[in-house]
Enzyme design. Structure first.
Site, PDB file in Angstrom:
ATOM      1  N   LYS A 206      34.657  33.291  36.936  1.00 21.39           N
ATOM      2  CA  LYS A 206      33.607  32.641  36.155  1.00 21.39           C
ATOM      3  C   LYS A 206      33.703  33.055  34.687  1.00 21.39           C
ATOM      4  O   LYS A 206      33.705  32.234  33.796  1.00 21.39           O
ATOM      5  CB  LYS A 206      32.257  33.038  36.754  1.00 21.39           C
ATOM      6  CG  LYS A 206      31.051  32.435  36.079  1.00 21.39           C
ATOM      7  CD  LYS A 206      29.801  32.777  36.880  1.00 21.39           C
ATOM      8  CE  LYS A 206      28.541  32.481  36.098  1.00 21.39           C
ATOM      9  NZ  LYS A 206      27.326  32.803  36.849  1.00 21.39           N
ATOM     10  N   GLU A 212      39.841  43.295  37.215  1.00 19.72           N
ATOM     11  CA  GLU A 212      40.745  43.170  38.365  1.00 19.72           C
ATOM     12  C   GLU A 212      41.480  41.835  38.320  1.00 19.72           C
ATOM     13  O   GLU A 212      42.702  41.763  38.498  1.00 19.72           O
ATOM     14  CB  GLU A 212      39.960  43.259  39.684  1.00 19.72           C
ATOM     15  CG  GLU A 212      39.372  44.624  39.993  1.00 19.72           C
ATOM     16  CD  GLU A 212      37.995  44.839  39.382  1.00 19.72           C
ATOM     17  OE1 GLU A 212      37.594  44.063  38.466  1.00 19.72           O
ATOM     18  OE2 GLU A 212      37.320  45.798  39.800  1.00 19.72           O
ATOM     19  N   GLY A 268      27.914  34.113  41.145  1.00 18.37           N
ATOM     20  CA  GLY A 268      29.202  34.334  41.812  1.00 18.37           C
ATOM     21  C   GLY A 268      29.104  34.257  43.324  1.00 18.37           C
ATOM     22  O   GLY A 268      29.887  33.563  43.987  1.00 18.37           O
ATOM     23  N   ARG A 269      28.122  34.942  43.897  1.00 22.18           N
ATOM     24  CA  ARG A 269      28.029  34.995  45.364  1.00 22.18           C
ATOM     25  C   ARG A 269      27.433  33.730  45.950  1.00 22.18           C
ATOM     26  O   ARG A 269      27.280  33.620  47.158  1.00 22.18           O
ATOM     27  CB  ARG A 269      27.239  36.227  45.787  1.00 22.18           C
ATOM     28  CG  ARG A 269      25.863  36.347  45.170  1.00 22.18           C
ATOM     29  CD  ARG A 269      25.293  37.741  45.420  1.00 22.18           C
ATOM     30  NE  ARG A 269      24.051  37.970  44.696  1.00 22.18           N
ATOM     31  CZ  ARG A 269      23.955  38.370  43.431  1.00 22.18           C
ATOM     32  NH1 ARG A 269      25.046  38.585  42.720  1.00 22.18           N
ATOM     33  NH2 ARG A 269      22.783  38.580  42.871  1.00 22.18           N
ATOM     34  N   GLU A 354      24.088  42.278  47.464  1.00 16.91           N
ATOM     35  CA  GLU A 354      24.123  42.181  46.008  1.00 16.91           C
ATOM     36  C   GLU A 354      22.875  41.424  45.527  1.00 16.91           C
ATOM     37  O   GLU A 354      22.386  41.641  44.430  1.00 16.91           O
ATOM     38  CB  GLU A 354      25.403  41.488  45.524  1.00 16.91           C
ATOM     39  CG  GLU A 354      25.751  41.851  44.091  1.00 16.91           C
ATOM     40  CD  GLU A 354      27.098  41.323  43.624  1.00 16.91           C
ATOM     41  OE1 GLU A 354      27.402  40.151  43.888  1.00 16.91           O
ATOM     42  OE2 GLU A 354      27.841  42.082  42.975  1.00 16.91           O
ATOM     43  N   HIS A 385      33.578  46.762  72.346  1.00 13.76           N
ATOM     44  CA  HIS A 385      34.414  47.877  72.793  1.00 13.76           C
ATOM     45  C   HIS A 385      34.474  48.964  71.740  1.00 13.76           C
ATOM     46  O   HIS A 385      35.382  49.793  71.746  1.00 13.76           O
ATOM     47  CB  HIS A 385      35.817  47.358  73.129  1.00 13.76           C
ATOM     48  CG  HIS A 385      35.804  46.438  74.304  1.00 13.76           C
ATOM     49  ND1 HIS A 385      36.080  46.869  75.594  1.00 13.76           N
ATOM     50  CD2 HIS A 385      35.470  45.133  74.391  1.00 13.76           C
ATOM     51  CE1 HIS A 385      35.952  45.835  76.418  1.00 13.76           C
ATOM     52  NE2 HIS A 385      35.573  44.768  75.720  1.00 13.76           N
ATOM     53  N   LYS A 505      31.633  50.092  36.287  1.00 10.46           N
ATOM     54  CA  LYS A 505      32.632  49.340  35.505  1.00 10.46           C
ATOM     55  C   LYS A 505      32.796  49.967  34.129  1.00 10.46           C
ATOM     56  O   LYS A 505      33.912  50.164  33.645  1.00 10.46           O
ATOM     57  CB  LYS A 505      32.143  47.895  35.287  1.00 10.46           C
ATOM     58  CG  LYS A 505      32.393  46.930  36.393  1.00 10.46           C
ATOM     59  CD  LYS A 505      32.259  45.507  35.797  1.00 10.46           C
ATOM     60  CE  LYS A 505      31.496  44.587  36.714  1.00 10.46           C
ATOM     61  NZ  LYS A 505      31.191  43.283  36.115  1.00 10.46           N
TER      62      LYS A 505
HETATM   63  C1  G6Q Z   1      28.527  37.824  42.264  1.00  7.10           C
HETATM   64  C2  G6Q Z   1      28.906  38.727  41.211  1.00  7.10           C
HETATM   65  C3  G6Q Z   1      30.336  39.194  41.241  1.00  7.10           C
HETATM   66  C4  G6Q Z   1      31.333  38.266  40.575  1.00  7.10           C
HETATM   67  C5  G6Q Z   1      32.625  39.024  40.358  1.00  7.10           C
HETATM   68  C6  G6Q Z   1      33.703  38.161  39.764  1.00  7.10           C
HETATM   69  O1  G6Q Z   1      27.450  37.297  42.387  1.00  7.10           O
HETATM   70  O2  G6Q Z   1      28.536  38.181  40.000  1.00  7.10           O
HETATM   71  O3  G6Q Z   1      30.788  39.487  42.545  1.00  7.10           O
HETATM   72  O4  G6Q Z   1      31.518  37.129  41.353  1.00  7.10           O
HETATM   73  O5  G6Q Z   1      32.379  40.138  39.555  1.00  7.10           O
HETATM   74  O6  G6Q Z   1      33.304  37.683  38.515  1.00  7.10           O
HETATM   75  P1  G6Q Z   1      34.143  36.599  37.778  1.00  7.10           P
HETATM   76  O7  G6Q Z   1      34.125  35.351  38.607  1.00  7.10           O
HETATM   77  O8  G6Q Z   1      33.483  36.400  36.448  1.00  7.10           O
HETATM   78  O9  G6Q Z   1      35.541  37.115  37.654  1.00  7.10           O
END
Ligand code: G6Q
Length: 543
Positions: A206, A212, A268-269, A354, A385, A505
């Site tokens: 996003k 990462e 994001g989620r 989250e 199990h 972070k």
């Molecule tokens: C979700 C968070 C988080 C996000 C990641 C990736 O709700 O905001 O998990 O999706 O940090 O972020 P980017 O899509 O910006 O790389």
């Protein structure tokens, strides 16, 4: 006492919970022969059996009164109206617009966002068709056989989960891989058997700034160029981006023609059904992706319109809160009896924890009660199990969500009846257990009796669906999204920010140069962190 715990609805529930605590599910079932029929709700192709919960009709009435007191109805309306309910980031929260049908009208600041959503979906569909048909060719003219999604968190967990869940419907000639971890192993293993000439990378981010993802994306570009003769023009045919940040996408070298956008009102989620789902669409094709969106939308409409007593997400949310806040349950186990849903618990971990792992209310006051339980789980029957021992006979109360499908996607002898028999048996065993007398009646030696007693009274929900289809997956995910929303409304917390991920972070950014510097630097952390940095540097041959 917080405002919530002091409220009339909460006080009434507290008194009721204290009175009900000693009642066994055996007694509740004995008192009402119709309980199993009565306490089940069917909506949108999902049957929720909630009869094996430690509740009575009065509990349900009081929980619904709590939701009403919390203004849940107004909160739902505010979300669908595009109000900026994510108050700490001043954003609207409109994942429901991502699956609104063409022609719907959902506004942010007076602008209908649904046409933009469909414009992106159409572009994704055109691209997916090109790749799936082989019309899209790599730099050397070969067709794309491998798709690697690079993303993390919300830009990874949804895509991975959906790919695994819908693998049955996927184009088997395409190989999908997912790279998220900054650990180089993740990337190295994902591409070790791939030919760059046949590989397409989707950089899903996003913000397009995530450490990462950008680190993996740069490594991917180096790897691809190395395999394609080093011509930077190759990037255009082997990289696409999913992002809201066009300038950063261009700066990386991906043409914005090959970028699929979304909006700041998609968290994001909550983004697996936005362009972040491009890998899902490539795998299952645009038509089945639309079916998934229709499933999401059906659950949205149900959540928005069904009265609370017949509202699946509201009921699930309130039941989860009932145990977290009135029974000290610290966790919730999600146990899908479907191998394709193996990543579903991991997906739900982010969605729920989250979102609702928060300690203050919308106005910054302590919530005053436990919020989101720890969510965990594995597919059944494997868990049986392993950790089910603790659920049956341990000392923690662990409510369980059992998820099952009547029809198998891979009919194979008696497998599916055995699978279903197991999920039904587990729900039965959890609720009713086995008394000491029953154990004795089996001729068990007295010394062993306590060891073989199952106390029972372990609550579970059973979600029964016909078949795991794209639409069913959409409904299930939306069900949990709105269950999270319901709980957040009662706790009066913001389910849509995630400030808790920031501190680590920022500290990592400070530590990276301290590890990498060729010369020893003065360290100003606590003595433990300082010592660990020195130890790591030493182990990596640095002064
Ligand atoms: C979700 C968070 C988080 C996000 C990641 C990736 O709700 O905001 O998990 O999706 O940090 O972020 P980017 O899509 O910006 O790389």
């Amino acid at each position: 006492m917080s405002a919530l715990t002091a409220s009339p609805a909460w006080q009434a529930l507290q008194a009721h919970a204290d009175a009900l605590r000693g009642t066994h599910l055996r007694a509740l079932f004995a008192a009402d022969p119709q309980r199993g029929e009565r306490l089940a709700l069917q909506a949108e192709g999902i049957t929720l059996d909630y009869s094996k919960h430690r509740i009575t009709d009065e509990t349900l009435r009081l929980l619904q009164a709590l939701a009403t007191q919390a203004g849940l109805r107004a909160r739902i309306d505010a979300m669908f109206a595009g109000e900026r309910i994510n108050v700490t980031e001043h954003r609207a929260v409109l994942h429901v617009a991502l699956r609104a049908p063409r022609g719907a009208d959902i506004r942010v600041d007076g602008v209908n966002v649904v046409p933009e959503v469909h414009q992106v979906l159409d572009r994704m569909a055109a691209f997916a068709e090109q790749v799936r048909s082989g019309a899209w060719r790599g730099h050397t003219g070969q067709r794309i056989r491998n798709i690697v999604n690079i993303g993390i968190g919300g830009s990874d967990l949804g895509p991975v989960m959906a790919y695994e869940a819908l693998r049955h419907y996927s184009a088997r000639e395409l190989r999908l891989r997912f790279v998220s971890n900054v650990d180089g192993t993740d990337f190295a293993e994902a591409v070790q058997d791939l030919d760059a000439a046949e590989t397409l990378f989707i950089v899903s981010s996003k913000t397009f700034t995530t450490l990462e993802t950008m680190t993996n994306a740069h490594s991917a570009r180096d790897w691809a160029l190395a395999g394609l003769g080093g011509d930077p023009a190759a990037v255009a045919k082997h990289f696409v981006a999913v992002s809201t940040n066009a300038p950063a996408v261009s700066a990386f070298g991906i043409h914005t023609d090959n970028m699929f956008g979304f909006w700041d009102w998609v968290g994001g989620r909550y983004s697996m059904d936005s362009a972040i789902g491009l890998s899902t669409m490539l795998a299952i094709g645009p038509a089945q992706f639309s079916e998934m969106l229709a499933g999401f939308h059906a659950m949205d409409a149900h959540f928005r319109t069904a009265p609370f007593e017949r509202n699946l997400p509201v009921l699930m949310g309130l039941l989860s809160l009932w145990y977290a806040d009135f029974f000290d349950a610290q966790t919730l186990a999600v146990l899908p009896y479907d191998q394709y849903l193996k990543r579903f618990p991991a997906y739900l971990q982010q969605l729920t924890m989250e979102s609702n792992g928060k300690h203050v209310t919308l106005d910054g006051q302590p919530v005053g009660v436990p919020t989101c339980p720890v969510v965990w789980g594995e597919p059944g029957t494997n868990g049986q199990h392993s950790f089910y021992q603790l659920i049956h006979q341990g000392t923690h109360l662990i409510p369980c969500d059992l998820i099952a499908f009547a029809q198998p996607l891979n009919p194979l002898g008696r497998h599916h009846d055995m699978l279903l028999a197991n999920v039904l048996a587990q729900a039965e065993a959890l609720a009713f257990g086995k008394t000491a007398d029953e154990v004795r009646a089996e001729g068990t030696a007295e010394a062993l009796v306590p060891h073989r007693v199952f106390e029972g009274n372990r609550p579970s929900s059973l979600l029964l669906l016909d078949k795991l289809t794209p639409a069913a997956l959409g409904k299930l995910v939306a069900l949990y999204e709105h269950s999270v929303f319901t709980q957040a409304a009662v706790w009066h917390i913001n389910a849509f920010d995630q400030w808790g991920v920031e501190l680590g972070k920022a500290l990592a950014q400070r530590i990276i140069p301290e590890l990498e510097s060729p010369a020893a630097l003065a360290l100003a952390h606590d003595s433990s962190t300082n010592a660990l940095i020195r130890r790591v540097r030493q182990m990596r041959g640095r002064p």
